[in-house]
Design a protein around this motif. Structure first.
Motif, PDB file in Angstrom:
ATOM      1  N   PRO A  65      32.543  49.061  45.294  1.00  0.00           N
ATOM      2  CA  PRO A  65      33.387  50.513  46.044  1.00  0.00           C
ATOM      3  C   PRO A  65      32.497  51.850  45.346  1.00  0.00           C
ATOM      4  O   PRO A  65      31.739  52.214  44.559  1.00  0.00           O
ATOM      5  CB  PRO A  65      34.571  50.413  44.950  1.00  0.00           C
ATOM      6  CG  PRO A  65      34.226  48.735  44.146  1.00  0.00           C
ATOM      7  CD  PRO A  65      33.720  48.953  44.715  1.00  0.00           C
ATOM      8  N   GLN A 178      34.523  47.374  40.069  1.00  0.00           N
ATOM      9  CA  GLN A 178      35.544  48.404  39.733  1.00  0.00           C
ATOM     10  C   GLN A 178      35.752  47.440  38.381  1.00  0.00           C
ATOM     11  O   GLN A 178      37.218  46.747  38.515  1.00  0.00           O
ATOM     12  CB  GLN A 178      35.839  48.949  40.226  1.00  0.00           C
ATOM     13  CG  GLN A 178      36.668  50.078  39.626  1.00  0.00           C
ATOM     14  CD  GLN A 178      36.019  51.624  39.984  1.00  0.00           C
ATOM     15  OE1 GLN A 178      34.941  51.649  39.517  1.00  0.00           O
ATOM     16  NE2 GLN A 178      36.636  52.782  40.615  1.00  0.00           N
ATOM     17  N   ALA A 180      39.431  46.027  36.009  1.00  0.00           N
ATOM     18  CA  ALA A 180      40.515  46.769  36.093  1.00  0.00           C
ATOM     19  C   ALA A 180      41.183  47.391  37.742  1.00  0.00           C
ATOM     20  O   ALA A 180      42.297  47.931  38.501  1.00  0.00           O
ATOM     21  CB  ALA A 180      41.125  47.924  35.921  1.00  0.00           C
ATOM     22  N   SER A 181      40.184  46.363  38.751  1.00  0.00           N
ATOM     23  CA  SER A 181      39.961  46.974  40.349  1.00  0.00           C
ATOM     24  C   SER A 181      40.797  45.406  40.766  1.00  0.00           C
ATOM     25  O   SER A 181      39.751  44.577  41.189  1.00  0.00           O
ATOM     26  CB  SER A 181      39.325  47.656  40.733  1.00  0.00           C
ATOM     27  OG  SER A 181      39.086  47.435  42.421  1.00  0.00           O
ATOM     28  N   GLY A 182      42.032  45.403  41.304  1.00  0.00           N
ATOM     29  CA  GLY A 182      42.035  44.549  42.296  1.00  0.00           C
ATOM     30  C   GLY A 182      41.655  44.034  43.301  1.00  0.00           C
ATOM     31  O   GLY A 182      41.880  43.219  44.280  1.00  0.00           O
ATOM     32  N   ASP A 183      41.621  44.782  44.486  1.00  0.00           N
ATOM     33  CA  ASP A 183      41.022  45.288  45.359  1.00  0.00           C
ATOM     34  C   ASP A 183      39.810  43.747  46.110  1.00  0.00           C
ATOM     35  O   ASP A 183      39.915  43.368  47.041  1.00  0.00           O
ATOM     36  CB  ASP A 183      40.657  46.571  46.205  1.00  0.00           C
ATOM     37  CG  ASP A 183      41.997  47.638  45.858  1.00  0.00           C
ATOM     38  OD1 ASP A 183      43.163  47.095  45.829  1.00  0.00           O
ATOM     39  OD2 ASP A 183      41.892  48.677  46.366  1.00  0.00           O
ATOM     40  N   SER A 184      38.852  44.569  45.590  1.00  0.00           N
ATOM     41  CA  SER A 184      37.609  43.959  45.639  1.00  0.00           C
ATOM     42  C   SER A 184      37.885  42.161  45.887  1.00  0.00           C
ATOM     43  O   SER A 184      37.320  41.479  46.407  1.00  0.00           O
ATOM     44  CB  SER A 184      36.021  43.735  44.990  1.00  0.00           C
ATOM     45  OG  SER A 184      36.534  45.289  45.063  1.00  0.00           O
ATOM     46  N   GLN A 186      40.627  40.669  45.784  1.00  0.00           N
ATOM     47  CA  GLN A 186      41.161  40.284  47.368  1.00  0.00           C
ATOM     48  C   GLN A 186      41.049  40.796  48.463  1.00  0.00           C
ATOM     49  O   GLN A 186      41.022  39.277  49.090  1.00  0.00           O
ATOM     50  CB  GLN A 186      42.197  41.773  47.404  1.00  0.00           C
ATOM     51  CG  GLN A 186      43.637  41.448  46.589  1.00  0.00           C
ATOM     52  CD  GLN A 186      44.192  40.100  46.262  1.00  0.00           C
ATOM     53  OE1 GLN A 186      44.540  39.950  46.554  1.00  0.00           O
ATOM     54  NE2 GLN A 186      44.741  39.956  44.700  1.00  0.00           N
ATOM     55  N   PHE A 187      40.062  40.859  48.818  1.00  0.00           N
ATOM     56  CA  PHE A 187      38.910  41.489  49.860  1.00  0.00           C
ATOM     57  C   PHE A 187      38.327  40.264  49.840  1.00  0.00           C
ATOM     58  O   PHE A 187      37.533  39.575  51.093  1.00  0.00           O
ATOM     59  CB  PHE A 187      37.910  42.143  49.722  1.00  0.00           C
ATOM     60  CG  PHE A 187      39.059  43.235  50.726  1.00  0.00           C
ATOM     61  CD1 PHE A 187      39.440  43.307  51.781  1.00  0.00           C
ATOM     62  CD2 PHE A 187      38.799  45.087  49.450  1.00  0.00           C
ATOM     63  CE1 PHE A 187      39.471  44.369  52.373  1.00  0.00           C
ATOM     64  CE2 PHE A 187      39.784  46.080  50.433  1.00  0.00           C
ATOM     65  CZ  PHE A 187      40.094  45.264  51.779  1.00  0.00           C
TER      66      PHE A 187
ATOM     67  N   GLN B 178      47.371  48.738  46.041  1.00  0.00           N
ATOM     68  CA  GLN B 178      47.196  47.633  45.513  1.00  0.00           C
ATOM     69  C   GLN B 178      47.454  48.667  43.677  1.00  0.00           C
ATOM     70  O   GLN B 178      46.306  49.610  43.800  1.00  0.00           O
ATOM     71  CB  GLN B 178      46.384  47.032  44.516  1.00  0.00           C
ATOM     72  CG  GLN B 178      46.068  46.209  44.076  1.00  0.00           C
ATOM     73  CD  GLN B 178      46.325  43.989  43.983  1.00  0.00           C
ATOM     74  OE1 GLN B 178      47.465  44.197  44.765  1.00  0.00           O
ATOM     75  NE2 GLN B 178      45.384  43.657  44.394  1.00  0.00           N
ATOM     76  N   ALA B 180      46.945  49.541  39.657  1.00  0.00           N
ATOM     77  CA  ALA B 180      46.085  49.053  38.828  1.00  0.00           C
ATOM     78  C   ALA B 180      44.593  48.474  39.217  1.00  0.00           C
ATOM     79  O   ALA B 180      43.530  47.651  39.015  1.00  0.00           O
ATOM     80  CB  ALA B 180      45.865  47.325  37.673  1.00  0.00           C
ATOM     81  N   SER B 181      44.573  49.701  40.655  1.00  0.00           N
ATOM     82  CA  SER B 181      43.327  49.055  41.217  1.00  0.00           C
ATOM     83  C   SER B 181      42.465  50.439  41.709  1.00  0.00           C
ATOM     84  O   SER B 181      43.325  51.006  42.428  1.00  0.00           O
ATOM     85  CB  SER B 181      43.676  49.003  42.715  1.00  0.00           C
ATOM     86  OG  SER B 181      42.598  48.423  43.828  1.00  0.00           O
ATOM     87  N   GLY B 182      41.536  50.774  41.481  1.00  0.00           N
ATOM     88  CA  GLY B 182      40.666  51.922  41.573  1.00  0.00           C
ATOM     89  C   GLY B 182      40.334  52.360  42.473  1.00  0.00           C
ATOM     90  O   GLY B 182      39.986  53.011  43.683  1.00  0.00           O
ATOM     91  N   ASP B 183      39.847  50.749  43.481  1.00  0.00           N
ATOM     92  CA  ASP B 183      38.685  50.824  44.451  1.00  0.00           C
ATOM     93  C   ASP B 183      39.786  51.985  45.986  1.00  0.00           C
ATOM     94  O   ASP B 183      38.927  52.766  46.455  1.00  0.00           O
ATOM     95  CB  ASP B 183      38.641  49.684  45.084  1.00  0.00           C
ATOM     96  CG  ASP B 183      38.234  48.517  44.508  1.00  0.00           C
ATOM     97  OD1 ASP B 183      37.293  49.403  43.012  1.00  0.00           O
ATOM     98  OD2 ASP B 183      37.417  47.777  44.772  1.00  0.00           O
ATOM     99  N   PHE B 187      37.692  55.183  47.280  1.00  0.00           N
ATOM    100  CA  PHE B 187      37.505  54.478  48.595  1.00  0.00           C
ATOM    101  C   PHE B 187      37.894  56.108  49.632  1.00  0.00           C
ATOM    102  O   PHE B 187      37.473  56.890  50.650  1.00  0.00           O
ATOM    103  CB  PHE B 187      38.018  53.705  50.112  1.00  0.00           C
ATOM    104  CG  PHE B 187      37.268  52.895  49.003  1.00  0.00           C
ATOM    105  CD1 PHE B 187      35.723  52.786  49.718  1.00  0.00           C
ATOM    106  CD2 PHE B 187      37.513  51.933  49.203  1.00  0.00           C
ATOM    107  CE1 PHE B 187      34.688  51.299  50.207  1.00  0.00           C
ATOM    108  CE2 PHE B 187      36.198  50.260  49.209  1.00  0.00           C
ATOM    109  CZ  PHE B 187      35.561  50.306  49.372  1.00  0.00           C
TER     110      PHE B 187
END
Lengths: 330, 330
Positions: A65, A178, A180-184, A186-187, B178, B180-183, B187
């Protein structure tokens, strides 16, 4: 654009000899859509040394990201690679990249490249908007760079790109997470993001959050299988402190060695080209056109198994086939 | 598939009367690619009450990374809407959704829907793979649902979808972040993700991380402009505690009221349809086909300004135009 077209063999020889002006000229040529330029570009690619394109160098994709620190890691990796005597070229296609965007770090990188060190080459691809084929020329450009450099690194955004997925067009893909980033994560878990070959959590200097993200990634990867059997490593690094960069360079090289050891290296390059051809054709002719060529999967398999050809000549050949099929189709 | 095709007018009347079996049959019809079924589907859509399709109900897209809690928020929103006397339909196109995936929450939602409450309808769209047109039928299906329900909520993944971007095909889009999620924030900042109309940080029960994410989002949004002048609110909520759900429902409704107040509501529906038509055509015919229609932008503008037509009839008309142009083009 009324540029005089270069002589393809002479240009190929100059590029192979790492003539920086020639390489810049070659990349412009590969970006030129005029029919005469396309012919010249095809001849240029044909004249590049086949061995370098098939097994030479290491083509690496770095993705993640925006804000994860791809550019600062890239700058640190360049230093390590240079210390190891490797010549490095960078192709930035990330629309949020400071390299492309012209922020401070990008300037530092450019200075680094254009100033003292003649063995580092940087080129950014301007974004042509959503439908303009942002990265359609990445594959031919990567090949031109591979003819002259030991490492070619392509920088892109990790998730959400609408154009050609560059991560499928490199020997090795590295994902920068990143902290402390959960999105990646999760993806990755949901199978929405491609599993990369190497994962690195940047900014290990910020402590806890980076360690937590690293351990979550390791947990996720334990449950993920690389389809080819490669065990994906998750590392941490800090571009700020310069820590972990050597290990990251080692991990990237390990994947290359593993591909070579498995006898998969040339096959992967060929699959990259097949991927590029299929996506590029679909962009131009849609599902309708792909159906006329027998469907994407059959086309991909045929191209992946075919002998290596110059990508632009091959594209033009396939393009002609679609147009002929369209004309004769009811 | 040798199903007997329904009588379109009778089906439209039954769907408008919220006959659940008729709606299920209509959605199957809209998913059927056989030419006779397409004709029947076009006639069915034509027979739906125009007023409902133009200004009726509220079509909401809920999006965000997998794991952010879209499904649990959806379940909580359903309760609030039902308390307000609104009838709700859900269309889940998120490949990682527990609704589609069949996990515990999905079962709970389905139970909720098919059991006690006859005014909640849930349908999930099976994923047809990368090139199969995952969400090509979302727009016509949304219209069919709007004919019968007050709220139609479409659930999708927020970033990384390769098919039609559903967020451009709803009245109001809601992004679930989410904690605590920076992504996602990155974006948004980089302009890689569409700016939604409402942002909600779920899981406010986990405390600090959610509050921090909320304040980061608010900071980011302060620098973002919604092109139409709507001020995007950022909220927090907890599906687990049931807190913030009323305010979220209010915020979603505020955007609808705002569109109506600006006289933009019908125009937005028409733009949604234009978006769907253009993307669907590009998927089928690529850049080549779009060029034959005069380019995407011109086509989009013409469609957005045209009087409302049934989307399937309109698609077939444009499809014929491309095929004719292909035949006569040199």
């Amino acid at each position: 654009m009324s540029r005089v077209l270069p002589e393809p063999e002479a240009l190929a020889a100059a590029v192979s000899g790492r003539d920086r002006l020639a390489l810049a000229q070659a990349l412009n040529l590969l970006d030129d859509r005029r029919p005469a330029a396309r012919q010249c570009a095809a001849a240029f690619l044909d004249a590049l040394p086949a061995a370098k394109l098939e097994t030479g160098g290491h083509l690496i994709g770095i993705t993640g990201p925006p804000g994860a620190g791809k550019s600062s890691l890239t700058a640190s990796l360049i230093q390590v690679w240079r210390q190891r005597g490797l010549k490095v070229a960078i192709l930035a296609v990330d629309p949020s990249s400071p390299i492309t965007g012209g922020a401070l770090l990008g300037d530092r990188l450019r200075m680094h490249a254009s100033g003292a060190d003649r063995e580092v080459f940087i080129r950014s691809l301007a974004c042509r908007g959503e439908f303009g084929g942002l990265s359609a020329e990445v594959w031919p450009m990567s090949l031109a760079m591979l003819a002259a450099f030991d490492i070619v690194l392509v920088e892109t955004v990790g998730v959400g790109q609408k154009e050609i997925d560059v991560s499928k067009m490199t020997d090795t893909t590295c994902f920068v997470a990143q902290p402390a980033s959960g999105d990646s994560i999760q993806f990755l878990k949901a199978g929405i993001m491609e599993v990369p070959h190497v994962i690195v959590v940047n900014k290990e200097d910020i402590g806890m959050a980076a360690r937590k993200t690293l351990s979550e990634l390791k947990n996720t990867l334990r449950r993920q299988m690389d389809p080819e059997g490669w065990q994906v490593p998750a590392l941490s690094a800090s571009a700020a402190l310069g820590s972990g960069i050597d290990k990251l360079a080692d991990a990237l090289d390990s994947h290359r060695q593993w591909l070579l050891g498995q006898g998969q290296f040339t096959a992967r390059r060929q699959r990259c080209q097949a991927e590029w051809l299929v996506k590029h054709l679909r962009e131009e002719f849609g599902r309708y056109g792909m159906g006329l060529l027998g469907g994407e999967e059959a086309l991909f398999n045929a191209l992946a198994d075919a002998p290596r050809r110059s990508p632009i000549a091959e594209y033009e050949r396939l393009r002609e086939r679609v147009i002929q099929a369209i004309k004769t189709h009811d």
